[in-house]
Design a protein around this motif. Sequence first.
Motif, PDB file in Angstrom:
ATOM      1  N   THR A  75     -29.438 -22.991  27.817  1.00 38.98           N
ATOM      2  CA  THR A  75     -30.487 -22.903  26.791  1.00 38.98           C
ATOM      3  C   THR A  75     -31.785 -23.580  26.872  1.00 38.98           C
ATOM      4  N   HIS A  76     -32.824 -23.165  26.145  1.00 37.23           N
ATOM      5  CA  HIS A  76     -34.082 -23.779  26.216  1.00 37.23           C
ATOM      6  C   HIS A  76     -34.363 -23.686  24.666  1.00 37.23           C
TER       7      HIS A  76
ATOM      8  N   LYS B 113     -26.814 -33.479  26.743  1.00 38.60           N
ATOM      9  CA  LYS B 113     -27.945 -32.656  27.308  1.00 38.60           C
ATOM     10  C   LYS B 113     -28.182 -32.854  28.715  1.00 38.60           C
TER      11      LYS B 113
ATOM     12  N   TYR C 131     -30.769 -31.870  31.633  1.00 42.05           N
ATOM     13  CA  TYR C 131     -32.021 -30.992  31.909  1.00 42.05           C
ATOM     14  C   TYR C 131     -32.002 -30.680  33.225  1.00 42.05           C
TER      15      TYR C 131
ATOM     16  N   ILE D  28     -30.193 -27.605  29.844  1.00 41.15           N
ATOM     17  CA  ILE D  28     -31.589 -27.093  29.364  1.00 41.15           C
ATOM     18  C   ILE D  28     -32.189 -27.189  30.549  1.00 41.15           C
ATOM     19  N   GLY D  29     -33.337 -26.295  30.293  1.00 43.79           N
ATOM     20  CA  GLY D  29     -34.430 -26.156  31.507  1.00 43.79           C
ATOM     21  C   GLY D  29     -35.184 -24.769  31.260  1.00 43.79           C
ATOM     22  N   PRO D  30     -36.238 -24.642  31.854  1.00 44.42           N
ATOM     23  CA  PRO D  30     -36.920 -23.605  31.888  1.00 44.42           C
ATOM     24  C   PRO D  30     -36.395 -22.296  32.711  1.00 44.42           C
TER      25      PRO D  30
ATOM     26  N   LYS E  82     -30.121 -22.735  35.032  1.00 47.16           N
ATOM     27  CA  LYS E  82     -29.058 -22.808  33.912  1.00 47.16           C
ATOM     28  C   LYS E  82     -27.978 -21.626  34.240  1.00 47.16           C
TER      29      LYS E  82
ATOM     30  N   GLU F 273     -34.585 -24.933  20.959  1.00 44.83           N
ATOM     31  CA  GLU F 273     -34.698 -26.134  20.508  1.00 44.83           C
ATOM     32  C   GLU F 273     -33.417 -26.513  19.414  1.00 44.83           C
TER      33      GLU F 273
ATOM     34  N   GLU G 258     -27.405 -18.561  26.667  1.00 48.02           N
ATOM     35  CA  GLU G 258     -28.537 -18.454  25.453  1.00 48.02           C
ATOM     36  C   GLU G 258     -28.105 -17.780  24.356  1.00 48.02           C
TER      37      GLU G 258
ATOM     38  N   SER H 206     -34.666 -22.500  36.439  1.00 42.88           N
ATOM     39  CA  SER H 206     -34.042 -24.115  36.579  1.00 42.88           C
ATOM     40  C   SER H 206     -32.612 -23.935  36.958  1.00 42.88           C
TER      41      SER H 206
END
Lengths: 234, 391
Positions: free
Chosen positions: A204-205, A216, A218, A42-44, A49, A207, A172, A47
Amino acid sequence: METQTIISVKEMYKRFPMGKTEFTALENLNLDFAQGEFTGLIGPSGSGKTTLLNILGSLDVPTLGEANVLGKSIGKLNTHEAAMLRRESLGFIFQSYNLLAVHTVFENVEFPLLLLKIPSQERRKMVQEALEWVGLSDKIRSKPPQLSGGQCQRVAIARAMVKKPKLVLADEPTANLDAANSHHILKTMLTLNQELKTTFIFATHDEKVISYLNRKIYLLDGRVDKDEVVTHNK
Amino acid sequence: MKIALKLAWRNLTGAGLRTWLNVLVLSFSFVVIIWLKGIMTGWDHQAKTDMTQWEIGGGQYWHESYDPYDPFTLAGSHAKLPSQLENAMKAGDLTGLLLTQGAIFPEGRMMSVVIKGLDPGQSILKLPSRKLGTTASAIPAIIGNMMAKHSKLKAGDYVTLRWRNANGTFDATDVLITDIFSSNVPAVDAGQIYIPLATLQEVMLLPDEISLIVLRDKTDGWNEIPGWKYKSKAELTKQVDEMIKTKSAGQTVLYFILLLLAMLAIFDTQVLSIFRRQKEIGTYVALGYTKQQVVGLFTVEGSMHAVLAALLSAAYGLPFLAWQAKAGWTMPVDTSEFGMAIAQTLYPVYSAGLVIGTVLTVTITTAIVSYLPARKIARMNPTDALRGKLQ
């Protein structure tokens, strides 16, 4: 119960050339993944991923350090060995489905089995079983352009799962889907994870996806910011 | 390979109209190349057949002084039939011709001609020599269509013929045109007039003398004879071969253009495919194909155009080619002025070698043209390909 580690990442770096300098996408990563995990990276954006997912999927190699997937050191594989690893043990699910547009649903799901040279009759049985898992048995002759986004992603899941791989990497997978379809897809993948003990790793980011994960990780600027294990009943 | 074939077939049929347009262009190349080559072979075949039947027979003996390109040699190039050939003459396996320079005066104009003395009873050449056997008040003569057109003579016309005999004396008489024949061989028509051999020998004061001997086709065992030059059929048709070779070289440019057009379509499709199908390429790699296998798949896909084109060509091309072989191709202009042995209607002749050779050439060229752009795939980064990020 003791779980087997199937992925081990040690002091791994990934750098990309950027003009005369280098951009560090992943920095000193140390991670282990056990069989049967339903994990998210997970991350923007930016990041790292997808970069990590690509390395775990043997589509890319680390610049430094070690990434060991299913007993194979990714950095040391030649192109043929990397292709064999993907062919035999890995499944991929992409954000934009990446289905072969001119092939039918059956042919798309059949593709990984063709590469494994599985006999025709057995192939047919396996494709039908995979399409039953995702609830698309009635769309066997349809082509991707005739399907909705949710249906396309279910086909992609069936294609990833048809050979019953040890590891599925999903980048994603819900990004192009509405909420209802996202939940449907995630429930399908969770069921397959529980029934077949397939390891799922998501980038993914979203929710909705995060709420289904049992681990998870991050990522922030190419480093692990937080790694937490969750227990919940979905 | 089996998988590549299967996938290539699915990709091609799935691509629909784009595939069929390429296949149509390629199949057109197949048919046109085979047809044009067939016309050339047919022409070659026809020219040789016509020359054999009308002019050269199965070979010739020339008097040692005879040079067809130098009319001044005619006066001295004649001799009696060599004794070695007398039996063959009796068996009807050869016929003699006496040649001399002369002139005719149609409508008061003077036209230089070669006067040829021909045995009215001969059956070796297709020339209607029996028309020289007619008894009339004047010497019977025959001429070809082209000669008739230029001299404005027709059957039944009288024309004054002048020659110079062995003693150098000019003499003349009226001859009666008893027939006008139609031949595709200009060498037996343009500037030629035929009269009975015995008559020409008599008026030339050259009893039993001949300038050249024409041998019956499909006979052999002819040897060199002193005083005579033996010319085999192959030697006499060599010029046709060379002319056809020159024409074929010219046509190669046309084949090249046709192939280039077809290959351009294939190349364009391949280049477009590689750019438009980047995600697909990335997907193949992600699913377990090596990049080399993807290159192979795209090459097979491109090459399969040629296979489909060959099948399509067979569907519409075979009936067309068969019909052409039967009906022939009639030239839109009068071929009698071409100055070479060419029929007004050419009948293409196709050989298995021609068809197989064309199919192989086009297929191999297509495979190469398909492979060249596909090599780019080997340099692609699969992660970029998956995202369709390559430029």
